[in-house]
Scaffold this active site. Structure first.
Site, short mmCIF file in Angstrom:
data_model
loop_
_atom_site.label_atom_id
_atom_site.label_comp_id
_atom_site.label_asym_id
_atom_site.label_seq_id
_atom_site.Cartn_x
_atom_site.Cartn_y
_atom_site.Cartn_z
N ARG A 50 8.23 2.52 4.28
CA ARG A 50 8.31 3.59 3.28
C ARG A 50 8.20 4.97 3.94
O ARG A 50 8.90 5.92 3.57
CB ARG A 50 7.22 3.40 2.22
CG ARG A 50 7.36 4.35 1.03
CD ARG A 50 6.45 3.99 -0.10
NE ARG A 50 5.05 4.11 0.27
CZ ARG A 50 4.04 3.75 -0.51
NH1 ARG A 50 4.28 3.23 -1.70
NH2 ARG A 50 2.80 3.88 -0.11
N ARG A 103 16.04 24.04 11.19
CA ARG A 103 16.53 24.08 12.58
C ARG A 103 15.59 24.86 13.49
O ARG A 103 15.66 24.76 14.71
CB ARG A 103 17.94 24.70 12.64
CG ARG A 103 19.01 23.79 12.06
CD ARG A 103 20.35 24.47 12.03
NE ARG A 103 20.32 25.65 11.18
CZ ARG A 103 21.39 26.38 10.89
NH1 ARG A 103 22.56 26.07 11.37
NH2 ARG A 103 21.29 27.44 10.11
N LYS A 150 7.32 10.17 -0.37
CA LYS A 150 5.89 10.52 -0.34
C LYS A 150 5.76 11.76 0.52
O LYS A 150 5.40 11.69 1.70
CB LYS A 150 5.08 9.35 0.23
CG LYS A 150 4.49 8.48 -0.89
CD LYS A 150 3.58 7.42 -0.37
CE LYS A 150 2.16 7.89 -0.21
NZ LYS A 150 1.41 8.01 -1.44
N GLU A 183 3.89 6.69 -14.15
CA GLU A 183 2.78 6.22 -13.33
C GLU A 183 1.63 7.20 -13.50
O GLU A 183 1.74 8.14 -14.28
CB GLU A 183 3.19 6.13 -11.86
CG GLU A 183 3.66 7.45 -11.26
CD GLU A 183 4.06 7.37 -9.79
OE1 GLU A 183 3.71 6.39 -9.11
OE2 GLU A 183 4.72 8.32 -9.32
N1 PXG Z 1 1.96 6.45 -7.14
C1 PXG Z 1 1.77 7.58 -6.42
C2 PXG Z 1 2.30 8.85 -6.92
C3 PXG Z 1 1.06 7.51 -5.21
O1 PXG Z 1 0.88 8.61 -4.49
C4 PXG Z 1 0.76 5.13 -5.56
C5 PXG Z 1 1.50 5.26 -6.74
C6 PXG Z 1 0.31 3.79 -5.14
O2 PXG Z 1 1.10 3.34 -4.04
P1 PXG Z 1 0.53 2.29 -2.99
O3 PXG Z 1 1.63 2.09 -2.04
O4 PXG Z 1 -0.67 2.93 -2.33
O5 PXG Z 1 0.17 1.07 -3.73
C7 PXG Z 1 0.55 6.28 -4.78
C8 PXG Z 1 -0.18 6.22 -3.48
C9 PXG Z 1 -5.61 9.23 -3.42
C10 PXG Z 1 -4.20 9.05 -3.02
O6 PXG Z 1 -6.30 10.06 -2.79
C11 PXG Z 1 -3.48 7.98 -3.50
C12 PXG Z 1 -2.16 7.82 -3.12
C13 PXG Z 1 -1.58 8.72 -2.30
C14 PXG Z 1 -2.32 9.78 -1.85
C15 PXG Z 1 -3.64 9.96 -2.19
O7 PXG Z 1 -6.06 8.56 -4.34
N2 PXG Z 1 -1.52 6.72 -3.64
#
Ligand code: PXG
Length: 289
Positions: A50, A103, A150, A183
């Site tokens: 990812r 760039r 991300k 979400e």
């Molecule tokens: N949705 C979003 C928008 C995320 O950023 C998830 C779902 C869950 O994805 P994973 O792959 O972890 O199952 C995320 C990821 C925090 C924090 O501090 C959490 C995420 C990213 C950055 C910070 O809680 N979760």
């Protein structure tokens, strides 16, 4: 604590990035949150896939190969002598000047790895379930900034979180611009209706979470019918069970949405079963270090 920056480890005090780094100036970069359990890095390949997909999408060339990055993550865990950890992997486009033009980044990407202890929601919320609230900030439209990326610019999610916290809630439910459930600010959402599992599809504006995929796999093994399907808040309000998934949060039950009690008002039976199976998996699966 030792922090990895571009191939070297630094103490927390000495770990510094230039103010001209694009990650700082523009949020121009990508990141991942990864967990390890008992010296096993959970779903490392999936997280790295990812990360590299996000980088490819924003045309950021990561200075390390995927295999080198996997080695660097393991090195950071060993350097910090952590058996159970949360790893934040950050890649920015590197140092540029004050202009937007990428760039200008002549030196290549900046790679930072922070390996730390895990910060979860309070234990009580896992036992009793949490309450969430819908916020006015909608999830980024995919044609503006795709939620699959991300990126280091997480303001959309932070604005949602601020709204929830201001209203006295730990987490926010975010809708897309058509009003469908996407979400939460850092977690994916699931609901159970008549013993069938539903989560919004990616095209609605949900990140393809690694924990989300793991839950769908577990549900398949348990022969729970599962659907990546659009739903509205009404369907969520009248569902039997609800929970959130994320690397940091793992699986956390939700018992109230916008003041509406979900099911019995207690963590649901299938939710608890999925939590049990998920914990089993984290104990047995992963890259050993
Ligand atoms: N949705 C979003 C928008 C995320 O950023 C998830 C779902 C869950 O994805 P994973 O792959 O972890 O199952 C995320 C990821 C925090 C924090 O501090 C959490 C995420 C990213 C950055 C910070 O809680 N979760």
């Amino acid at each position: 604590m030792k922090i990895y920056i571009n191939g070297k480890f630094y103490s927390k005090e000495a770990a510094k990035i230039s103010v001209f780094d694009r990650g700082f100036l523009y949020g121009d970069g990508v990141f991942e949150g990864i967990r390890s359990y008992n010296r096993l890095v959970f779903k490392l390949d999936e997280h790295l896939d990812r990360l590299y997909e996000s980088a490819h999408s924003i045309m950021l060339k990561i200075s390390l190969s995927k295999a080198e990055m996997a080695k660097a993550v393991v090195a950071a865990l060993k350097e910090n002598k952590l058996d159970n950890a949360y790893v934040r992997l950050i890649v920015s486009r590197g140092e540029g000047d004050l202009g937007l033009d990428p760039r200008k980044c002549k030196g290549g990407s900046t790679v930072v790895i922070i390996a730390d202890k895990i910060a979860l929601y309070p234990e009580k919320l896992y036992k009793d379930g949490m309450e969430i609230i819908t916020v006015a900030t909608t999830r980024n439209a995919h044609e503006a900034l795709n939620p699959q990326i991300k990126s280091l610019n997480y303001l959309n999610n932070i604005l949602g979180k601020i709204e929830a916290v201001n209203s006295g809630y730990e987490e926010a439910l975010m809708l897309n611009d058509q009003g469908y459930v996407t979400e939460c600010t850092g977690d994916n959402i699931f609901m159970l209706s008549k013993c069938e599992l539903y989560t919004p599809p990616e095209c609605m504006g949900a990140l393809r979470g690694v924990t989300r995929d793991t839950v769908l796999e577990i549900a398949a093994k348990l022969k729970i019918p599962r659907h990546e399907h659009v739903f509205t808040r009404h369907e969520l309000y009248v569902s039997d069970e609800c929970f959130l998934t994320g690397t940091a949060a793992e699986i956390i039950p939700v018992v109230k949405v916008d003041g509406r009690t979900i099911g019995s008002g207690k963590p649901g039976k299938i939710t608890l079963e999925l939590m049990k199976e998920f914990h089993k998996l984290t104990k047995t699966e992963g890259v050993k270090y």
